[in-house]
Structures are given as structure tokens and as C-alpha cells.
Design a protein around this motif. Structure first.
Motif, short mmCIF file in Angstrom:
data_model
loop_
_atom_site.label_atom_id
_atom_site.label_comp_id
_atom_site.label_asym_id
_atom_site.label_seq_id
_atom_site.Cartn_x
_atom_site.Cartn_y
_atom_site.Cartn_z
N LYS A 157 0.89 -1.11 0.01
CA LYS A 157 -0.09 -0.16 -0.20
C LYS A 157 0.77 1.30 0.06
O LYS A 157 0.44 2.34 -0.60
CB LYS A 157 -0.90 -0.02 1.29
CG LYS A 157 -0.27 -0.07 2.49
CD LYS A 157 -1.50 0.23 3.69
CE LYS A 157 -1.03 0.28 5.15
NZ LYS A 157 0.12 -0.94 5.43
N GLU A 158 2.03 1.30 0.65
CA GLU A 158 2.96 2.36 0.57
C GLU A 158 3.37 2.88 -0.88
O GLU A 158 3.55 4.04 -0.96
CB GLU A 158 4.14 2.05 1.34
CG GLU A 158 4.20 1.74 2.95
CD GLU A 158 3.75 0.22 3.32
OE1 GLU A 158 3.16 -0.35 2.23
OE2 GLU A 158 4.06 0.09 4.31
N GLU A 159 3.31 2.07 -1.79
CA GLU A 159 3.50 2.36 -3.09
C GLU A 159 2.57 2.53 -4.25
O GLU A 159 2.71 2.82 -5.44
CB GLU A 159 4.56 1.34 -3.77
CG GLU A 159 5.80 1.01 -3.12
CD GLU A 159 6.67 -0.47 -3.49
OE1 GLU A 159 7.44 0.24 -4.56
OE2 GLU A 159 6.39 -1.21 -3.01
N ASN A 160 1.29 2.26 -3.56
CA ASN A 160 0.00 2.43 -4.17
C ASN A 160 -1.09 3.29 -3.69
O ASN A 160 -0.80 4.30 -4.12
CB ASN A 160 -0.53 0.78 -4.49
CG ASN A 160 0.53 -0.23 -5.04
OD1 ASN A 160 1.14 0.23 -5.83
ND2 ASN A 160 0.60 -1.41 -4.75
N GLU A 161 -2.05 2.64 -3.00
CA GLU A 161 -3.00 3.50 -2.63
C GLU A 161 -2.44 4.84 -1.73
O GLU A 161 -2.95 5.80 -1.88
CB GLU A 161 -3.83 2.81 -1.42
CG GLU A 161 -4.88 1.79 -1.80
CD GLU A 161 -4.14 0.36 -2.17
OE1 GLU A 161 -2.88 0.18 -2.03
OE2 GLU A 161 -4.77 -0.66 -2.64
N GLN A 162 -1.41 4.72 -0.84
CA GLN A 162 -1.03 5.80 -0.13
C GLN A 162 -0.29 6.70 -1.07
O GLN A 162 -0.67 8.18 -0.77
CB GLN A 162 0.09 5.24 0.70
CG GLN A 162 -0.36 4.70 1.98
CD GLN A 162 0.63 4.22 3.07
OE1 GLN A 162 1.92 4.68 2.90
NE2 GLN A 162 0.22 3.75 4.11
N VAL A 163 0.16 6.36 -2.04
CA VAL A 163 0.98 7.36 -3.04
C VAL A 163 -0.40 8.15 -3.65
O VAL A 163 -0.20 9.51 -3.78
CB VAL A 163 1.72 6.44 -4.11
CG1 VAL A 163 2.15 7.50 -5.24
CG2 VAL A 163 3.04 6.10 -3.65
N VAL A 164 -1.26 7.52 -4.25
CA VAL A 164 -2.10 8.24 -5.15
C VAL A 164 -3.05 9.10 -4.37
O VAL A 164 -3.40 10.16 -4.57
CB VAL A 164 -2.78 7.24 -6.08
CG1 VAL A 164 -2.06 6.59 -7.08
CG2 VAL A 164 -3.65 6.30 -5.39
N GLU A 165 -3.36 8.57 -3.00
CA GLU A 165 -4.26 9.15 -2.18
C GLU A 165 -3.59 10.63 -1.91
O GLU A 165 -4.07 11.74 -1.84
CB GLU A 165 -4.62 8.58 -1.04
CG GLU A 165 -5.58 7.26 -1.18
CD GLU A 165 -7.16 7.72 -1.32
OE1 GLU A 165 -7.38 9.19 -1.51
OE2 GLU A 165 -7.91 6.77 -1.51
N GLN A 166 -2.38 10.31 -1.42
CA GLN A 166 -1.46 11.54 -0.95
C GLN A 166 -1.35 12.63 -2.24
O GLN A 166 -1.68 13.84 -1.86
CB GLN A 166 -0.21 11.11 -0.32
CG GLN A 166 0.58 12.56 -0.01
CD GLN A 166 1.73 12.27 0.96
OE1 GLN A 166 2.09 11.25 1.36
NE2 GLN A 166 2.66 13.39 0.96
#
Ligand SMILES: C[S@@+](CC[C@H](N)C(=O)[O-])C[C@H]1O[C@@H](n2cnc3c(N)ncnc32)[C@H](O)[C@@H]1O
Length: 520
Positions: free
Chosen positions: A297-306
Motif C-alpha cells: 500500500k505504501e507504493e500504491n493507495e498511499q501514493v495516489v491518495e496523497q
């Protein structure tokens, strides 16, 4: 023990090799690993050279058995073809399990069979382990071996033929060549990468698939100036940055060694956020796809949400393949349902993540255009003589990202300069010695008035200006607001509405001041 180290190692290696074990850790990880999971062989049809129909026919002529598309219909056919008792397909639970039959069907293909993927019209599915790298169609660049998940980003970006596309982390070129294929080699794909050696691999691939529309640029993407003249032509961007590769089957099975410790994930995440934010600064990019072959998630959901939290005035998420209801992003993120996550266990692909940023409707741009038109007309009437700061803001893309105007650019940005004019295999790729001129491009006055992109003649322009008044500006903005009332009312675009309101108020205030000073 130390004395006999070499002998012990030789003996252990001998035992391992007798049991076909490549690394010792494969033994220790086996219980929890995905060592037994198999993925079918996916082959993509290069649409520059051929079509799925022609390739299927070619393979059938060679003796392959084509079983059709692995979709619901095919599943029902297979289901009904099963021995008694006959199964009914009219209840939802059964249809649900039929959808899952893609897995069963794909994994039960006989070694002489192949199928068409249910999701991607240009992807063929072959039995696990099929060797096709030396098949004539592969050697000629008609078929390209590429995992199904890695074929998804180009389909989501979906650039029509003739468009201008940027693949900002392009090498070794799988997705670049897929983009060129979907565009039927018509338009322009700018394939940019900072690694010279990986670009050489890409150059060979592009030669093989016979693509002429790809322009190779060996440059650090973060040094590309988003508002340079060439960059302004870019309409679609693919962001497929370096990641932990934790979704790759080899990594999942512990065969390939990649570090995914927390510190590395955080470093990667920061880098991915920087790259994605930079991509979102390109003023005319209407769709931007972000993808990784990571399962974290650190490279996926977290990136795009931020990143979205910084650009939501101008972009929204577009749902990636909404029909794949069981493949959404991880729970606990506000926009999970918009993202696509594929897993080896459920989808028989590499672990993969895709998100799509879509530029919002042009309400704001239309308001700015209307204001500029009023200024242009008023200037003709000798009311306003100076360029306003609003124009400068528009020219400097201040409205593009909230952080772009706040943060100082760390790297020196340069215009896009092609240092590799073609992907000729003989061309030696060189580090870009680009023009270091980093001055902002001068704002060019729009040739057209408010009537969309239409360019008016001088006479038409004059007539329009003569008829244009303060009231008209207000009337026009009110019409725009009415026209877009629904979207302005929706929670998603409220912020756009506020910005529009702010601009109109700012404009009114400035006009009053100017009129007062003229009267004085
Ligand atoms: C995951 S790979 C891309 C794979 C490629 N899209 C494909 O499908 O074949 C990531 C690439 O990003 C490139 N890269 C990393 N940082 C970059 C930067 N700042 N500018 C340009 N390219 C960069 C790496 O050299 C690497 O080739």
C-alpha cells in the motif's frame, strides 16, 4: 567447521541441485510462499503488425485449438458441457462462480489450446509454461510476451490514434510498445527514461515491433519543464515508476531477491509521489495513469491518495475497469473503489496496481478564458492597458497544482529535447545535453475568444469586442455556472466552484478600481 566450509557448501549444493532447489531459502519459505502458483502464458498481439483475428487464424492453421474468449458465455458453455447433473445458471451465486471459472478455464487449457482474454481484446492466453519466445510470430514482433497485468495501464490510458503521449518511466519499453500498438503507430509516444542501458533494450524492442511513432529521450523526468512548448502538447501520461517489484511472481515466490523492508518502501514511496506530482503539472494532460508491480500500500493507495489531496481541484479518479468488482484497492482508503489491484492467487497475473487521474471538466478554464476575453475586449476599448496578474497566473499554470506555486523546484527543469531521434539500433544513445534555458515561456495571448477553441478573424474579433460589456461577462459567468450547476453542486467539484467565485470577485474588484482610477 570454517576449515571445511568449502566442502560443506559443495555437499549442500549437490543435495539442493539433486532436488532441483536453486536457493536454500526456497526450502524455508516454501510453506507460506506462492511457489505452487502458476500463471498462464500471456501473449499480446502487436496491432501495428497484425490483428487478433489474423493471429488466431494463423495459429489455428498451425494446428492450435482456439477455445474462444474466456468469458462468462464460454464458462456457461463449459459448465453446461459438464456431465450430469446439469447445472442451472440462473442464480447469482452460480453466475459468480462462473466468473471465477476464468481461472479454472485458463489453468485447464490443454497444451495445444489457447484462448482470448475476457478483459483485454489484444491478449491471448496460453497454457502455463508454453514456450513461445522462439515462435515465428514472436520473432517477427507480431506477438509480444507480456504479463496480462502489465498490459492493463495502456488500456486504461487509452490514447486514441493521433494523440501525444508521454511515458515518463518507459524503459525497457513494454508499456511504451503497447501504447504505440493501441494507437496503431499513429501519433506520438515520447518514451523517457533516465537509464541509458535500459533504453538500449527498449530501442531493440521498438525496432522489432516496427514502431515509428515513439521518440526516445534519455533524461531525468524531474528535469523536464512541464510548461515548455513541446510539453504542452502532451495529452496522456503513463507513470510506471521504479517500485519494489513485490508483485512479480519470482519475488513472491522468493526466487528473485528484492528488499521490501520498511525503510526502502518509504524511500520508494517518496520518489513515486515526486514523480507522480510532476506528471500532474503538465498543463494539457487530460488523463494520467499510475501503475506499479508492487503489492504494498505504501507504493500504491498511499501514493495516489496523497498526491490527489494536492490536485483534487483539477483531477478526479476515474474508476479502473469497474466491471472487475473483486479487484478494487485495499479497504481503508477514501478512493479504494476507483483503483485496480490484481493478485496472483485471484487473477492469475503478477501482483499489480493501477490508478487513473482524469482532469476535471474545464469550468475553471472557461471562467479564466471569459475573464481574459473581457480584458482583451476592454483593452481594445482602451480601458485596460496592462497585463493583469490573472493572465500571468494562467500563463504560469498557478491553478494547476496548489503546491506547484508554493514549492521551489529542486531540480533544474529543461524543455523536452529529443537526443535520440529514432530508435534505430545503430544509434548510440547519449546523455541529454539539453538547452539549459530555464526561463519561463512568455504567455501567448489566446487567438480565440470565448467561443471554445475556434479562432476568429480580425473583423469577427472586433465585432465581438464591440458587443462585449461588463454585463456580458457577468451574464457569461452566470451561464457557465448554470450550465455546470450539477457538477458545481456535487461534493467533488465544490472546490472548483469556490475558485471560480473567487476569480470572478477578484476580477470585479479589479475592474471597479480601474474604472474609478480612469474616472479620476
Ligand atoms: C518499472 S520500470 C518501467 C517499466 C516500463 N514502464 C515497462 O513497462 O517496460 C521504471 C523505470 O523508471 C526509470 N526511472 C526511474 N527514475 C526516473 C526518473 N527520475 N526519470 C526517468 N526515468 C526514471 C528507471 O530507469 C526504470 O527504467
Amino acid at each position: 567447521m570454517r576449515k571445511h566450509k568449502a566442502e560443506i557448501k559443495a555437499a549442500v549444493d549437490k543435495v539442493l541441485s539433486a532436488h532441483n532447489v536453486k536457493y536454500l531459502k526456497m526450502l524455508t519459505k516454501r510453506e507460506n510462499s506462492k511457489a505452487d502458483i502458476k500463471i498462464p502464458r500471456y501473449m499480446r498481439v502487436n496491432l501495428i503488425r497484425s490483428s487478433p483475428d489474423d493471429v488466431i487464424k494463423h495459429l489455428q492453421d498451425e494446428g492450435w485449438d482456439f477455445v474462444g474468449k474466456l468469458d462468462l458465455e464460454n464458462a456457461i458453455r463449459t459448465w453446461n458441457g459438464l456431465p450430469e447433473p446439469a447445472r442451472k445458471t440462473n442464480d447469482l451465486a452460480q453466475i459468480g462462480s462462473l466468473i471465477n471459472m476464468f481461472k479454472e478455464q485458463a489453468l485447464s487449457l490443454r497444451e495445444d489450446q489457447f484462448a482470448l482474454d475476457p478483459l483485454l481484446f489484444d491478449v491471448l492466453v496460453f497454457p502455463v509454461g508454453t514456450i513461445l519466445f522462439n515462435h515465428a510470430l514472436t520473432l517477427s514482433g507480431t506477438l509480444v510476451q507480456q504479463d496480462k497485468a502489465s498490459c492493463i495501464p495502456a488500456h486504461v490510458l487509452k490514447p486514441p490514434s493521433g494523440s501525444v503521449v508521454l511515458d515518463c518511466c518507459a524503459a525497457p519499453g513494454n508499456k511504451t510498445s503497447h501504447l504505440a500498438s493501441l494507437m496503431k503507430d499513429d501519433g506520438k509516444v515520447i518514451a523517457l527514461d533516465q537509464s541509458l542501458s535500459r533504453m538500449q533494450t527498449m530501442s531493440h524492442l521498438l525496432e522489432k515491433i516496427d514502431s515509428k511513432c515513439v521518440e526516445l529521450i534519455n533524461q531525468d523526468f524531474l528535469t523536464v519543464q512541464p510548461d515548455a512548448e513541446d510539453a504542452q502538447k502532451i495529452e496522456f501520461i503513463l507513470v510506471d515508476p521504479t517500485c519494489s517489484s513485490s508483485g512479480m511472481l519470482g519475488v513472491q515466490q522468493g526466487k528473485d531477491n528484492y528488499s521490501t523492508d520498511q525503510a526502502r518502501l518509504e524511500t520508494l514511496s517518496r520518489f513515486q509521489i515526486t514523480i507522480l506530482k510532476h506528471a500532474l503539472k503538465f498543463p494539457n494532460a487530460k488523463r494520467i495513469v499510475y501503475s506499479t508491480c508492487s503489492i504494498h500500500k505504501e507504493e500504491n493507495e498511499q501514493v495516489v491518495e496523497q498526491v490527489m489531496s494536492h490536485v483534487s481541484h483539477h483531477f478526479k479518479f476515474k474508476k479502473v475497469f469497474p466491471e472487475l468488482k473483486n479487484c478494487r484497492g485495499l479497504d481503508g482508503f477514501p478512493h479504494s473503489k476507483y483503483f485496480l489491484r490484481l493478485s496472483t492467487e485471484n487473477d492469475l497475473t503478477q501482483g499489480f496496481f493501477v490508478a487513473c487521474f482524469q482532469r476535471r471538466k474545464k469550468v475553471l478554464e472557461q471562467i479564466v478564458k471569459a475573464i481574459k476575453t473581457a480584458e482583451h475586449c476592454n483593452k481594445n476599448k482602451k480601458i485596460i492597458t496592462e497585463t493583469t496578474d490573472l493572465q500571468e497566473s494562467a500563463a504560469n499554470n498557478e491553478f494547476l497544482t496548489s503546491d506547484s506555486k508554493l514549492k521551489k523546484k529542486k531540480k533544474k527543469e529543461k524543455p523536452l529535447v529529443s537526443v535520440v531521434p529514432s530508435h534505430d539500433m545503430n544509434v548510440e544513445l547519449k546523455k541529454s545535453d539539453v538547452n539549459s534555458d530555464t526561463k519561463k515561456k512568455k504567455y501567448k495571448k489566446p487567438q480565440s475568444l470565448i467561443s471554445g477553441e475556434q479562432t476568429l478573424t480580425d473583423e469577427e474579433n472586433k465585432k465581438k469586442c464591440d458587443n462585449f460589456s461588463e454585463d456580458k461577462l457577468e451574464g457569461f459567468t452566470a451561464t457557465l455556472k448554470r450550465k455546470h450547476k450539477r457538477s458545481l453542486d456535487s461534493a467533488e467539484t465544490k472546490s472548483d466552484g469556490l475558485v471560480c467565485e473567487e476569480l470572478v470577485q477578484k476580477k470585479k474588484k479589479r475592474k471597479k478600481e480601474k474604472l474609478v482610477s480612469l474616472e479620476d
